[in-house]
Design a protein around this motif. Structure first.
Motif, PDB file in Angstrom:
ATOM      1  N   THR A  75       0.967  -1.174  -0.123  1.00  0.00           N
ATOM      2  CA  THR A  75       0.115  -0.150  -0.086  1.00  0.00           C
ATOM      3  C   THR A  75       0.807   1.238  -0.053  1.00  0.00           C
ATOM      4  O   THR A  75       1.992   1.356   0.350  1.00  0.00           O
ATOM      5  CB  THR A  75      -0.764   0.128   1.090  1.00  0.00           C
ATOM      6  OG1 THR A  75      -0.128   0.203   2.542  1.00  0.00           O
ATOM      7  CG2 THR A  75      -1.952  -1.269   1.271  1.00  0.00           C
ATOM      8  N   THR A  76       0.092   2.463  -0.250  1.00  0.00           N
ATOM      9  CA  THR A  76       0.921   3.736  -0.110  1.00  0.00           C
ATOM     10  C   THR A  76      -0.034   4.780   0.200  1.00  0.00           C
ATOM     11  O   THR A  76      -1.389   4.160   0.428  1.00  0.00           O
ATOM     12  CB  THR A  76       1.559   3.901  -1.906  1.00  0.00           C
ATOM     13  OG1 THR A  76       2.194   5.178  -1.727  1.00  0.00           O
ATOM     14  CG2 THR A  76       0.347   4.173  -2.767  1.00  0.00           C
ATOM     15  N   GLU A 116      -8.913  10.380  -5.504  1.00  0.00           N
ATOM     16  CA  GLU A 116     -10.106   9.721  -5.565  1.00  0.00           C
ATOM     17  C   GLU A 116     -10.036   8.805  -4.382  1.00  0.00           C
ATOM     18  O   GLU A 116     -11.271   8.400  -3.944  1.00  0.00           O
ATOM     19  CB  GLU A 116     -10.228   8.811  -6.988  1.00  0.00           C
ATOM     20  CG  GLU A 116     -10.440   9.737  -8.051  1.00  0.00           C
ATOM     21  CD  GLU A 116      -9.188  10.391  -8.481  1.00  0.00           C
ATOM     22  OE1 GLU A 116      -9.160  11.555  -9.137  1.00  0.00           O
ATOM     23  OE2 GLU A 116      -8.234  10.009  -8.034  1.00  0.00           O
ATOM     24  N   VAL A 117      -9.216   7.926  -3.984  1.00  0.00           N
ATOM     25  CA  VAL A 117      -9.334   6.825  -2.948  1.00  0.00           C
ATOM     26  C   VAL A 117      -9.183   7.673  -1.712  1.00  0.00           C
ATOM     27  O   VAL A 117     -10.029   7.070  -0.828  1.00  0.00           O
ATOM     28  CB  VAL A 117      -7.957   6.018  -2.922  1.00  0.00           C
ATOM     29  CG1 VAL A 117      -7.996   5.082  -1.829  1.00  0.00           C
ATOM     30  CG2 VAL A 117      -7.998   5.322  -4.394  1.00  0.00           C
ATOM     31  N   PHE A 118      -8.493   8.706  -1.518  1.00  0.00           N
ATOM     32  CA  PHE A 118      -8.578   9.501  -0.021  1.00  0.00           C
ATOM     33  C   PHE A 118     -10.253   9.629   0.387  1.00  0.00           C
ATOM     34  O   PHE A 118     -10.528   9.662   1.432  1.00  0.00           O
ATOM     35  CB  PHE A 118      -8.140  10.776  -0.224  1.00  0.00           C
ATOM     36  CG  PHE A 118      -8.057  11.360   0.918  1.00  0.00           C
ATOM     37  CD1 PHE A 118      -7.158  11.259   2.153  1.00  0.00           C
ATOM     38  CD2 PHE A 118      -8.917  12.485   1.342  1.00  0.00           C
ATOM     39  CE1 PHE A 118      -6.885  12.050   3.237  1.00  0.00           C
ATOM     40  CE2 PHE A 118      -8.891  13.207   2.543  1.00  0.00           C
ATOM     41  CZ  PHE A 118      -7.904  12.805   3.391  1.00  0.00           C
ATOM     42  N   ALA A 119     -11.157   9.862  -0.852  1.00  0.00           N
ATOM     43  CA  ALA A 119     -12.652  10.244  -0.459  1.00  0.00           C
ATOM     44  C   ALA A 119     -13.126   9.139   0.066  1.00  0.00           C
ATOM     45  O   ALA A 119     -14.116   9.399   0.959  1.00  0.00           O
ATOM     46  CB  ALA A 119     -13.174  10.727  -1.600  1.00  0.00           C
ATOM     47  N   LYS A 128      -6.382   6.401   4.730  1.00  0.00           N
ATOM     48  CA  LYS A 128      -5.150   5.890   4.955  1.00  0.00           C
ATOM     49  C   LYS A 128      -4.462   5.601   4.034  1.00  0.00           C
ATOM     50  O   LYS A 128      -3.058   5.677   4.088  1.00  0.00           O
ATOM     51  CB  LYS A 128      -5.504   4.939   6.112  1.00  0.00           C
ATOM     52  CG  LYS A 128      -5.976   5.696   7.564  1.00  0.00           C
ATOM     53  CD  LYS A 128      -6.014   4.698   8.583  1.00  0.00           C
ATOM     54  CE  LYS A 128      -6.886   5.126   9.865  1.00  0.00           C
ATOM     55  NZ  LYS A 128      -6.750   4.417  10.844  1.00  0.00           N
ATOM     56  N   ALA A 129      -4.789   4.656   3.226  1.00  0.00           N
ATOM     57  CA  ALA A 129      -4.040   4.173   2.296  1.00  0.00           C
ATOM     58  C   ALA A 129      -4.675   3.550   1.012  1.00  0.00           C
ATOM     59  O   ALA A 129      -6.076   3.503   0.964  1.00  0.00           O
ATOM     60  CB  ALA A 129      -3.465   2.757   2.903  1.00  0.00           C
ATOM     61  N   MET A 130      -3.883   3.175   0.049  1.00  0.00           N
ATOM     62  CA  MET A 130      -4.477   2.786  -1.261  1.00  0.00           C
ATOM     63  C   MET A 130      -3.547   1.569  -1.806  1.00  0.00           C
ATOM     64  O   MET A 130      -2.289   1.734  -1.224  1.00  0.00           O
ATOM     65  CB  MET A 130      -4.796   3.576  -2.260  1.00  0.00           C
ATOM     66  CG  MET A 130      -3.844   4.220  -3.167  1.00  0.00           C
ATOM     67  SD  MET A 130      -3.931   5.390  -4.471  1.00  0.00           S
ATOM     68  CE  MET A 130      -4.504   4.185  -5.649  1.00  0.00           C
ATOM     69  N   LEU A 167      10.734  -0.913  -5.408  1.00  0.00           N
ATOM     70  CA  LEU A 167      10.088  -0.221  -4.111  1.00  0.00           C
ATOM     71  C   LEU A 167       9.928   1.269  -4.681  1.00  0.00           C
ATOM     72  O   LEU A 167       8.828   1.993  -4.222  1.00  0.00           O
ATOM     73  CB  LEU A 167      10.824  -0.268  -2.968  1.00  0.00           C
ATOM     74  CG  LEU A 167      10.776  -1.646  -2.258  1.00  0.00           C
ATOM     75  CD1 LEU A 167      11.385  -1.607  -1.087  1.00  0.00           C
ATOM     76  CD2 LEU A 167       9.199  -2.016  -2.063  1.00  0.00           C
ATOM     77  N   LYS A 168      10.393   1.725  -5.656  1.00  0.00           N
ATOM     78  CA  LYS A 168      10.222   3.072  -6.421  1.00  0.00           C
ATOM     79  C   LYS A 168       8.971   3.205  -7.101  1.00  0.00           C
ATOM     80  O   LYS A 168       8.319   4.157  -7.082  1.00  0.00           O
ATOM     81  CB  LYS A 168      11.302   3.444  -7.401  1.00  0.00           C
ATOM     82  CG  LYS A 168      12.649   3.837  -6.611  1.00  0.00           C
ATOM     83  CD  LYS A 168      13.465   4.350  -7.603  1.00  0.00           C
ATOM     84  CE  LYS A 168      14.926   4.414  -7.178  1.00  0.00           C
ATOM     85  NZ  LYS A 168      16.100   5.058  -7.729  1.00  0.00           N
ATOM     86  N   LEU A 169       8.166   1.993  -7.200  1.00  0.00           N
ATOM     87  CA  LEU A 169       7.004   1.802  -7.749  1.00  0.00           C
ATOM     88  C   LEU A 169       5.933   2.087  -6.680  1.00  0.00           C
ATOM     89  O   LEU A 169       4.637   2.075  -6.855  1.00  0.00           O
ATOM     90  CB  LEU A 169       6.505   0.483  -8.293  1.00  0.00           C
ATOM     91  CG  LEU A 169       7.527   0.401  -9.777  1.00  0.00           C
ATOM     92  CD1 LEU A 169       7.193  -1.119 -10.147  1.00  0.00           C
ATOM     93  CD2 LEU A 169       7.084   1.221 -10.930  1.00  0.00           C
ATOM     94  N   GLN A 170       6.264   2.230  -5.334  1.00  0.00           N
ATOM     95  CA  GLN A 170       5.346   2.396  -4.206  1.00  0.00           C
ATOM     96  C   GLN A 170       5.109   3.693  -4.272  1.00  0.00           C
ATOM     97  O   GLN A 170       5.651   4.613  -3.475  1.00  0.00           O
ATOM     98  CB  GLN A 170       5.953   1.971  -2.796  1.00  0.00           C
ATOM     99  CG  GLN A 170       4.981   1.972  -1.648  1.00  0.00           C
ATOM    100  CD  GLN A 170       5.687   1.381  -0.589  1.00  0.00           C
ATOM    101  OE1 GLN A 170       6.752   1.288  -0.231  1.00  0.00           O
ATOM    102  NE2 GLN A 170       4.799   1.355   0.575  1.00  0.00           N
ATOM    103  N   ARG A 171       3.934   4.183  -5.203  1.00  0.00           N
ATOM    104  CA  ARG A 171       3.433   5.566  -5.215  1.00  0.00           C
ATOM    105  C   ARG A 171       2.010   5.480  -5.389  1.00  0.00           C
ATOM    106  O   ARG A 171       1.326   4.407  -6.022  1.00  0.00           O
ATOM    107  CB  ARG A 171       4.224   6.406  -6.001  1.00  0.00           C
ATOM    108  CG  ARG A 171       3.862   6.186  -7.579  1.00  0.00           C
ATOM    109  CD  ARG A 171       4.329   4.637  -8.118  1.00  0.00           C
ATOM    110  NE  ARG A 171       4.126   4.403  -9.556  1.00  0.00           N
ATOM    111  CZ  ARG A 171       3.046   3.493 -10.074  1.00  0.00           C
ATOM    112  NH1 ARG A 171       2.537   2.984  -9.042  1.00  0.00           N
ATOM    113  NH2 ARG A 171       3.020   3.586 -11.245  1.00  0.00           N
TER     114      ARG A 171
END
Length: 94
Positions: free
Chosen positions: A30-31, A36-39, A43-45, A67-71
């Motif tokens: 997760t990140t 859109e997800v925050f709404a 905490k995370a998506m 791990l640079k894809l963790q965004r």
């Protein structure tokens, strides 16, 4: 699109009656959420890989590169298609 995840084998006692077993364990990364997800979940998506190249990087690159894809996805990439309580149709008589 797919979720970035990890997998491992673990040998342990999960149920006393079964004794020691080896099980496959899975988790997804997760990140921070995008707009859109925050709404929905502030905490995370999940980390979502959107191209074959990102999937290949996740599967084969050294950890520090993968791990640079963790965004979060950029704002506006996801679209909410339904809101409210899910209502499954009533079962039909067989």
């Amino acid at each position: 699109m797919c979720f970035a995840g990890i997998w491992t084998n673990r040998t342990s006692v999960r149920k006393v009656k079964e004794g020691e077993t080896t099980n496959d364990l899975y988790a997804f990364l997760t990140t921070e959420p995008n707009t859109e997800v925050f709404a929905i979940h502030p905490k995370a998506m999940p980390v979502i890989l959107t191209t074959p190249e990102e999937v290949e990087t996740w599967m084969t690159a050294p950890t520090e590169v993968a791990l640079k894809l963790q965004r979060p996805l950029p704002d506006g990439v996801l679209r909410i298609v339904a809101r409210g309580v899910k209502e499954d149709p009533a079962p039909t008589a067989a």
